[in-house]
Design an enzyme around this catalytic site. Structure first.
Site, short mmCIF file in Angstrom:
data_model
loop_
_atom_site.label_atom_id
_atom_site.label_comp_id
_atom_site.label_asym_id
_atom_site.label_seq_id
_atom_site.Cartn_x
_atom_site.Cartn_y
_atom_site.Cartn_z
N HIS A 99 -37.73 3.90 42.34
CA HIS A 99 -37.38 5.33 42.46
C HIS A 99 -38.42 6.12 43.27
CE1 HIS A 99 -40.13 5.97 39.04
NE2 HIS A 99 -40.15 7.24 39.41
N ASP A 154 -45.97 -2.63 35.85
CA ASP A 154 -45.20 -1.39 35.73
C ASP A 154 -45.34 -0.51 36.98
OD1 ASP A 154 -43.55 0.38 34.25
OD2 ASP A 154 -45.29 1.63 33.82
N HIS A 159 -44.39 0.60 42.75
CA HIS A 159 -44.57 1.90 43.40
C HIS A 159 -45.78 1.95 44.33
CE1 HIS A 159 -41.57 2.80 40.55
NE2 HIS A 159 -42.35 3.14 39.53
N LYS A 202 -35.83 -1.81 38.14
CA LYS A 202 -37.08 -2.51 37.91
C LYS A 202 -37.35 -2.56 36.40
CE LYS A 202 -41.25 -0.34 38.18
NZ LYS A 202 -41.53 0.34 36.91
#
Ligand code: BG6
Length: 511
Positions: free
Chosen positions: A200, A257, A262, A170
């Site tokens: 991750h 980000d 996430h 990413k």
């Protein structure tokens, strides 16, 4: 101790079981092989897996990078890197030698076709030594990706069919349109079944556990819906700032980000329906449905239910810290957000009417990633005034720094009057399993080597995630904030984030 299998006439198993994944011998080509990610994460993880005996007999690693290094110089450079970043005591010379002889380097500019021709020759030689497939790891900045993909498309460096895989880091694009373009480029060389898009967070044990907790226990799943859950909170707080990534962060900001990747992945795991089987695509199908059912954010909604922030100078963990605008690579009048909080609505049968509050930011009070499911109050205040102090039941899943699950409920305070008292039942991963911290890349690399795509993001998933956040990014970019920086480093972010919940009579919970 490994759990024992339970034989029970009442257990019906799902007919569609996991496919048998097998570790195959490989050559891993790392574009950006001399770069930061390779030195800090990839090589230390690969060496660790080798020392643990997790890698196949036959494997080779080829770093591709701009510095003109020989194989020997590359090995020496990586030896220093793993010594610094592996953190497992002194490196034994024999083990290193056994690992290093599988390490090669192929120098070159990524825009030069000669680089790919040289790589092809190197690969042919290694594949002859019986490696079954090639894994390309694209550890390069986003603007270099098209060059590498073009190089692979036009050279014969890439074995066709099932004999190759590609791992992409990413950020995957900067918005939906760029992600679609990038997917098209990738699909010129690889089929979707060969593409491993990394997030991750999916490699973190407590994140993987969300599905196990939900779908292997009757007690939670029955309550996991709008009938019992009042709202959900997802927090990913960091105490660190942008460090030396200021220039990158200026282009990215907190939404691209953290939120787009996430936090939306965490939301999907909490909200998704049970998959029809434990297979990568069945799981990924359910996640995509969640992204698609998030109510689109329009301008009026964003003004009301989204909050942005940027950190100023402050104090974190007793240390004075500079503001975002004073970080290296950041403009003095930057309007890039380092914090966001917002309410999302998952408009499907299970969740209609249940707000999902998400927040994430840098330079907050402490590192904490947590999901809170806050339950509805009982229908009647049976205990009169005593109910006024009744906290709602809450299931708190703490992802980091201390992996644990905590269920809170009320009990009668002993003796005295009929008071209700909030208590907690806590399960700690560390205490239960003596977990050693696993580097995040360990599980992801092994899964890719085995061909298990479960923890990787699929094309339609990544595009649908961008579709959720694109309106927010566009609106915020078109309407620069007034009054940045608006939170002191070392706090929980701007006051607007508190107000966002307070308006609904709620407050952010902290484990
Ligand atoms: C990365 C972001 O994806 O995740 C970073 O680019 C962020 O800005 C990091 O710091 C957080 O990861 P973790 O595992 O430390 O919570």
């Amino acid at each position: 101790m490994k759990p024992q299998a339970v034989q029970s006439p009442f257990l019906q198993s799902c007919d569609i079981g996991p496919s048998p994944f097998r570790m195959e011998s490989f050559v891993m080509v790392i574009f950006g092989g001399a770069g930061d990610l390779s030195r800090r994460k990839l090589l230390p993880t690969l060496l660790h897996l080798f020392l643990e005996g997790e890698l196949p007999q036959e494997f080779y690693i080829v770093g591709v990078g701009r510095p003109g290094l020989s194989h020997q110089a590359y090995r020496a450079m990586m030896k220093e890197a793993v010594k610094e970043h592996m953190g497992e005591g002194p490196l034994d010379a024999q083990s290193w030698a056994a690992f290093a002889k599988r390490l090669f380097y192929s120098p070159g500019d990524l825009q030069d076709m000669g680089t790919y021709r040289r790589l092809t020759l190197r690969l042919r030689r290694l594949l002859r030594r019986c490696a079954e497939h090639v894994i390309y790891y694209l550890a390069v900045p986003p603007d270099a990706l098209p060059h590498v993909l073009k190089g692979l498309e036009h050279s014969r460096a890439c074995p066709r069919g099932e004999r190759s895989k590609v791992i992409v880091e990413k950020p995957f694009g900067t918005d939906r349109a760029s992600a679609v373009r990038l997917n098209r480029l990738i699909h010129k060389v690889f089929s979707e079944a060969q593409v491993y898009r990394i997030d991750h967070y999916l490699s973190k044990e407590p994140v993987q556990n969300i599905m196990f907790l939900r779908f292997s226990n009757t007690i939670f799943e029955r309550l996991w819906n709008s009938r019992y859950i009042e709202h959900v909170q997802i927090t990913a707080a960091e105490d660190t700032g942008v460090g030396d990534r200021g220039a990158f962060y200026e282009q990215t900001g907190v939404v691209r980000d953290m939120l787009q990747s996430h936090l939306l992945q965490l939301l999907a795991l909490v909200a998704m329906e049970p998959p029809i089987g434990f297979e990568p695509d069945f799981i990924r199908d359910e996640k995509v449905k969640i992204f698609r059912s998030i109510r689109p954010l329009d301008e009026a909604y964003i003004r009301e239910f989204a909050v942005r922030g940027q950190y100023g100078p402050g104090e974190v963990g007793g240390q004075r810290t500079r503001g975002y605008r004073q970080e290296k690579g950041v403009r003095g009048d930057s309007t890039t957000p380092t914090f966001c909080a917002l309410k999302l609505q998952v408009a499907n049968w299970r969740w209609a009417g249940v707000p999902f509050y998400l927040r994430t930011g840098k330079r907050l009070k402490r590192k904490l990633t947590e999901i809170a499911l806050v339950f509805k109050q009982p229908p009647l205040r049976l205990f009169g005034r005593a109910c006024d102090v009744l906290e709602p039941n809450c299931l708190l899943l703490t992802i980091q720094p201390r992996e644990r699950i905590c269920l809170s409920f009320g009990v009668k305070y002993p003796y005295g009057s009929n008071q209700i008292y909030p208590v907690k039942m806590v399960f700690g991963y560390q205490e239960a399993f003596n977990l050693r911290p696993h580097p995040p890349y360990e599980r992801l690399l092994v899964d890719c080597m085995k061909g298990d795509l479960t923890l990787f993001v699929r094309q339609d998933g990544v595009e649908a995630m961008w579709a959720v956040v694109d309106p927010l990014i566009q609106y915020w970019e078109a309407h620069p904030p007034k009054g940045f920086p608006n939170y002191r480093a070392g706090t929980w972010g701007p006051r607007g984030a508190e107000r966002l919940l307070a308006r609904g009579g709620r407050k952010w919970l902290l484990g």
